[in-house]
Design an enzyme around this catalytic site. Structure first.
Site, PDB file in Angstrom:
ATOM      1  N   ASP A 139       0.823  -1.199   0.000  1.00  6.55           N
ATOM      2  CA  ASP A 139       0.000   0.000   0.000  1.00  6.55           C
ATOM      3  C   ASP A 139       0.866   1.263   0.000  1.00  6.55           C
ATOM      4  OD1 ASP A 139      -2.764   1.126   0.381  1.00  6.55           O
ATOM      5  OD2 ASP A 139      -1.832   1.935   2.199  1.00  6.55           O
ATOM      6  N   GLU A 164       1.340  -0.222  -4.870  1.00  4.43           N
ATOM      7  CA  GLU A 164       0.446   0.904  -5.140  1.00  4.43           C
ATOM      8  C   GLU A 164       1.296   2.171  -5.083  1.00  4.43           C
ATOM      9  OE1 GLU A 164      -3.439   3.280  -3.415  1.00  4.43           O
ATOM     10  OE2 GLU A 164      -2.090   2.236  -2.061  1.00  4.43           O
TER      11      GLU A 164
END
Length: 508
Positions: free
Chosen positions: A193, A247
């Site tokens: 993330d 990401e």
């Protein structure tokens, strides 16, 4: 020889919304276990799980309070292990979201850090005596005053999500232990993330402001990030045949792609492609990706995730033919596809009608900031509805229902089971076709953009995708055998007649 993830269609599961197995209104591992045969029937080869670790859920699990356990809402460690084993038994790999940019303010590490300025964990986070102008990616200041230490701590997202200090080697060593722990539990890799936000420098220069809007220049993609990404990729690959996808909080393709490859992560998400605001930019962005990734590396392909409105509303305008057109592009183009749960049945957005129905912290922040700016409650609600990520987080519409409980944790959408059956069959056929060598090998032949018409050849298959009005195109391939199409397409020796929004695969 291709690696397993290069041949895999991944399926993102938003943990609380997929299937409730114990009747409490929240999706869990027992529900996931029950639906593994469904995923095998669809044909996916990989599952991406959003965070399932203990969390106060200010940001729905992306505020982790314990890296080494399973949140009771989702079951037990034994439930997770049973699910992973069943997925593997069906030939499906499992990767998990790993949030290592920040932790919850309730995490034991931060509780220690804020206990005093002399605590050994004080430098595990980013503290300053005075804040600079950095803004949170959710809005408002990225600095929060702490009365105990009489300092400000840095949070690039919600106030309750405090950023780790990756300049501290102790932090890095602890995160390596976290990676090892979950790989030992049987996971096949990680989705990392906002991985380019890691705090690697302590310069704290003010971000520039253009036309009243802050530009995130000095709070992401900092010096040392390339080396850190390479180190993360190398460490995980050294453990075995695992997969890493990052990401990247950027809309710059050059920044996004540089973190992927043999000297970085396996792939990185290109949100320019996945989250385009309208269909107009899709063909142009794919053309750019084709040029950037011409060296054989693989981009990611997706039109939905838990952070954006569903593609059914945002890109397909609620039209089945357009949704199938998008599916054909995602599942035949060069790259690693990620299907967001519910896309394969044409699920639509859930839009909260009041703040009582709002669950997403980003929407709540937008509402509060709008009120602070003098907006009316109605105007603030509209701002929250525009910003909220709740739209794509409604529970999966199973024929038997999401839960035995009458009310799910978030509002539900009205199912259309007939549409769902048609969409499922189309996705199933596409995924089965993608498993042939044609669509897994890197690159294209005859990649061509002609206005709103995109055509390319993958192996022995011609793909024609018409994003505009009905049109004709020259048949320069001779005998063409339709393999799969969303609409009726007419072919003769000289011409191919394509209806508006037609998507067709020919054998050549």
């Amino acid at each position: 020889m291709l690696k397993w993830w290069q041949e895999t269609v991944f399926y993102e599961i938003y943990m609380p919304s997929f299937k409730d197995g114990n009747g409490d209104g929240i999706g869990d591992f027992k529900g996931l276990l029950e639906k593994v045969p469904y995923l095998a029937e669809l044909g996916v080869g990989g599952i991406w799980l959003t965070p399932f670790y203990p969390s106060p859920k200010v940001d729905n699990g992306y505020d982790v309070s314990d890296y080494y356990a399973v949140d009771p809402d989702y079951g037990t460690m034994a439930d997770l292990e049973a699910f992973v084993a069943e997925a593997h038994r069906h030939g499906i790999r499992v990767i998990a979201d790993m949030v290592v940019n920040h932790v919850s303010t309730e995490h034991a590490w931060f509780v220690e850090s804020r206990s005093s300025r002399t605590n050994p964990k004080q430098d595990w986070f980013v503290w300053q005596d005075a804040p600079n102008n950095w803004e949170s990616f959710f809005g408002g200041s990225a600095w929060e005053w702490d009365a105990e230490t009489e300092q400000y701590y840095y949070h690039s997202f919600a106030t309750e999500q405090v950023d780790l200090n990756w300049a501290n080697p102790e932090v890095e060593r602890e995160i390596w232990k976290v990676f090892d722990f979950w790989l030992d539990k049987g996971l096949d890799g990680f989705r990392l993330d906002v991985i380019n936000n890691l705090t690697l420098t302590r310069d704290f220069m003010d971000n520039p402001v253009v036309d009243g809007e802050q530009q995130h220049v000095f709070d992401k993609d900092q010096p040392g990030m390339m080396a850190k990404m390479a180190e993360i990729g190398e460490r995980i690959r050294a453990r075995g045949d695992y997969f890493t996808v990052g990401e990247i909080s950027s809309d710059n393709l050059a920044e996004i792609e540089r973190y992927a490859g043999s000297d970085g992560l396996d792939v990185t998400f290109n949100f320019n492609f996945g989250s385009v605001a309208s269909r107009d930019g899709i063909v142009a962005e794919l053309a750019r990706m084709q040029q950037v990734y011409a060296d054989g590396r693989m981009p990611t392909l997706f039109f939905g995730s838990h952070d954006m409105s569903r593609s059914w509303n945002r890109l397909a305008d609620g039209r089945e033919d357009v949704a199938q057109l998008l599916a054909m592009l995602m599942l035949t183009a060069h790259g690693v596809p990620f299907v967001y749960f519910g896309e394969e049945i044409g699920m639509a957005d859930f839009v909260p009608e009041s703040m009582r129905e709002m669950r997403d912290v980003k929407g709540v922040y937008a509402y509060e900031l709008a009120l602070q700016d003098g907006k009316s409650e109605h105007e603030a609600l509209v701002a929250a509805q525009e910003k909220t990520r709740d739209k794509a987080r409604a529970p999966m519409t199973w024929p038997e229902g999401f839960s035995d409980k009458t009310e799910a944790w978030i509002g539900e959408v009205t199912p259309d089971f007939a549409r769902g059956q048609r969409m499922f069959a189309f996705y199933q056929a596409l995924i089965a076709l993608r498993k042939t060598a044609d669509f897994c090998e890197p690159g294209y032949r005859d990649f061509k953009v002609d206005g709103e018409l995109l055509t390319y050849v993958r192996g022995e298959h011609l793909v024609c995708l018409n994003f505009g009005a009905a049109r004709e195109m020259e048949n320069k391939w001779g005998d063409l055998t339709p393999v799969l199409a969303n609409l009726d397409v007419v072919v003769d020796a000289d011409r191919i007649m394509l209806p508006a929004f037609a998507a067709v695969i020919f054998k050549i």
